[in-house]
Design a protein around this motif. Structure first.
Motif, PDB file in Angstrom:
ATOM      1  N   TRP A  41       1.043  -1.416  -0.129  1.00 64.62           N
ATOM      2  CA  TRP A  41      -0.159   0.270   0.194  1.00 64.62           C
ATOM      3  C   TRP A  41       0.712   1.589   0.250  1.00 64.62           C
ATOM      4  O   TRP A  41       2.008   1.222   0.435  1.00 64.62           O
ATOM      5  N   ALA A  42       0.205   2.484  -1.104  1.00 65.93           N
ATOM      6  CA  ALA A  42       1.280   3.737  -1.084  1.00 65.93           C
ATOM      7  C   ALA A  42      -0.117   4.711  -1.027  1.00 65.93           C
ATOM      8  O   ALA A  42      -1.328   4.330  -1.573  1.00 65.93           O
ATOM      9  N   ARG A  55     -10.647   4.580  -3.716  1.00 64.71           N
ATOM     10  CA  ARG A  55     -10.039   4.990  -2.129  1.00 64.71           C
ATOM     11  C   ARG A  55      -8.924   5.870  -3.040  1.00 64.71           C
ATOM     12  O   ARG A  55      -8.670   7.200  -2.415  1.00 64.71           O
ATOM     13  N   GLY A  56      -9.327   6.300  -4.124  1.00 64.54           N
ATOM     14  CA  GLY A  56      -8.558   7.237  -4.956  1.00 64.54           C
ATOM     15  C   GLY A  56      -7.513   7.059  -6.534  1.00 64.54           C
ATOM     16  O   GLY A  56      -7.673   5.706  -6.772  1.00 64.54           O
ATOM     17  N   VAL A  57      -6.481   7.512  -6.467  1.00 64.93           N
ATOM     18  CA  VAL A  57      -5.272   7.464  -7.330  1.00 64.93           C
ATOM     19  C   VAL A  57      -4.175   6.963  -7.274  1.00 64.93           C
ATOM     20  O   VAL A  57      -3.986   7.745  -6.397  1.00 64.93           O
ATOM     21  N   GLU A  80      -7.875   0.875   7.107  1.00 64.97           N
ATOM     22  CA  GLU A  80      -7.316   0.746   7.885  1.00 64.97           C
ATOM     23  C   GLU A  80      -5.522   1.092   6.933  1.00 64.97           C
ATOM     24  O   GLU A  80      -5.232   0.058   7.435  1.00 64.97           O
ATOM     25  N   ALA A  81      -5.603   1.476   5.750  1.00 64.50           N
ATOM     26  CA  ALA A  81      -4.522   0.539   5.605  1.00 64.50           C
ATOM     27  C   ALA A  81      -3.486   1.257   6.183  1.00 64.50           C
ATOM     28  O   ALA A  81      -2.996   2.243   6.137  1.00 64.50           O
ATOM     29  N   ASP A 102      -6.348  -7.025   2.428  1.00 64.34           N
ATOM     30  CA  ASP A 102      -5.503  -7.225   4.283  1.00 64.34           C
ATOM     31  C   ASP A 102      -3.529  -7.756   3.420  1.00 64.34           C
ATOM     32  O   ASP A 102      -2.637  -7.707   4.140  1.00 64.34           O
ATOM     33  N   ALA A 103      -4.208  -9.159   2.764  1.00 60.01           N
ATOM     34  CA  ALA A 103      -3.083  -9.979   1.671  1.00 60.01           C
ATOM     35  C   ALA A 103      -3.550 -10.589   0.913  1.00 60.01           C
ATOM     36  O   ALA A 103      -4.314 -11.210   1.229  1.00 60.01           O
ATOM     37  N   VAL A 104      -2.650 -10.948   0.724  1.00 59.39           N
ATOM     38  CA  VAL A 104      -2.556 -12.186  -0.292  1.00 59.39           C
ATOM     39  C   VAL A 104      -2.001 -13.293   0.302  1.00 59.39           C
ATOM     40  O   VAL A 104      -0.744 -13.373   1.099  1.00 59.39           O
TER      41      VAL A 104
END
Lengths: 162, 113
Positions: A41-42, A55-57, A80-81, A102-104
């Protein structure tokens, strides 16, 4: 597993591979051919007047891609990233999008007959978006129909992003 | 800045009255500066139309390459595109004509459209 066995599995018509990821206790799967990459996540840039689950771009090596919060999309709270959360980048219908999960967890190779249709009730997600269920030992994986999901959201919010 | 009858604001700029729009209101952004005297007004024009946009802060000025937002997402009213900043973050580019159009349409109608 030997290479020969792996090739045999890959070559058998009637099997499919899925990348599975988790949202809380639930496990979801997506056709591995749609997956472009998996990244951490960024921070994203929020888009105005769009639903919360968008959430956005994000900048993915020079292309701008929308990031969807899958938990929020299905009526849950916004995720809540943190840096530990994962974005799965998918190619869906000519677009590149990202899913915040959440996770792969796994890559599953399943026979077509192992994919079961979703039961009619007791499921929080709209039936249309479930491509099927995979019953694996001690767990169940929900296969989502991402193309249907995105097409639906597009129709619902014609003036906003997907 | 003066308020006129229907609640919209105008700004006297060197003897001319320009309509003022709060960008946070058009975009539904919570937590923005709502008191214009504590914020900044950016004068913009598109064609013959001029207006003041109330923003929180100016960050900088730079030349950018515009990237399409519609390639992967869809069109968003008031946004003409995006660009990637030096730090890799995505910045949105305002569509002034679109913002002026949004300003003439109450938000409810806009979201229902």
């Amino acid at each position: 597993m030997s290479t020969a066995t792996a090739e045999k599995i890959a070559l058998t018509a009637g099997t499919q591979q899925f990348l599975t990821y988790t949202l809380g206790a639930e496990e979801y799967g997506v056709d591995i051919m749609m997956v472009r990459e998996v990244k951490g996540w960024a921070d994203v840039t929020r888009l105005p007047n769009t639903p919360d689950y968008l959430r956005g771009v994000l900048n993915l090596r020079g292309i701008v891609i929308p990031i969807f919060d899958l938990r929020a999309r299905f009526g849950g709270p916004l995720t809540e990233a943190t840096e530990k959360h994962v974005v799965v980048i998918l190619a869906v219908g000519g677009r590149t999008i990202g899913l915040l999960v959440d996770a792969v967890s796994d890559i599953l190779t399943v026979e077509n007959e192992e994919i079961k249709p979703a039961p009619e009730s007791d499921i929080s997600i709209d039936q249309r978006f479930i491509a099927g269920l995979i019953a694996a030992p001690e767990r169940m994986v929900v296969l989502l129909d991402m193309a249907a999901l995105l097409a639906h959201d597009l129709e619902k919010h014609p003036n906003t992003s997907l | 800045m003066k308020r006129i009858a229907d609640g919209s604001a105008v700004l006297n700029v060197r003897g001319e009255f320009l309509p003022v729009q709060y960008l946070h209101a058009l975009f539904g952004i919570p937590g923005a500066v709502t008191d214009a005297s504590q914020a900044l007004v950016v004068l913009v024009e598109a064609g013959a139309q001029q207006m003041g946009l109330v923003v929180d802060e100016l960050v900088g000025q730079q030349q950018v390459v515009i990237k399409s937002l519609e390639e992967n997402a869809d069109r968003i009213e008031g946004i003409s595109g995006a660009t990637i900043l030096g730090d890799g973050k995505v910045s949105l580019i305002l569509d002034i004509t679109g913002l002026a159009r949004m300003a003439h349409q109450p938000q409810k109608e806009r979201l229902a459209a």
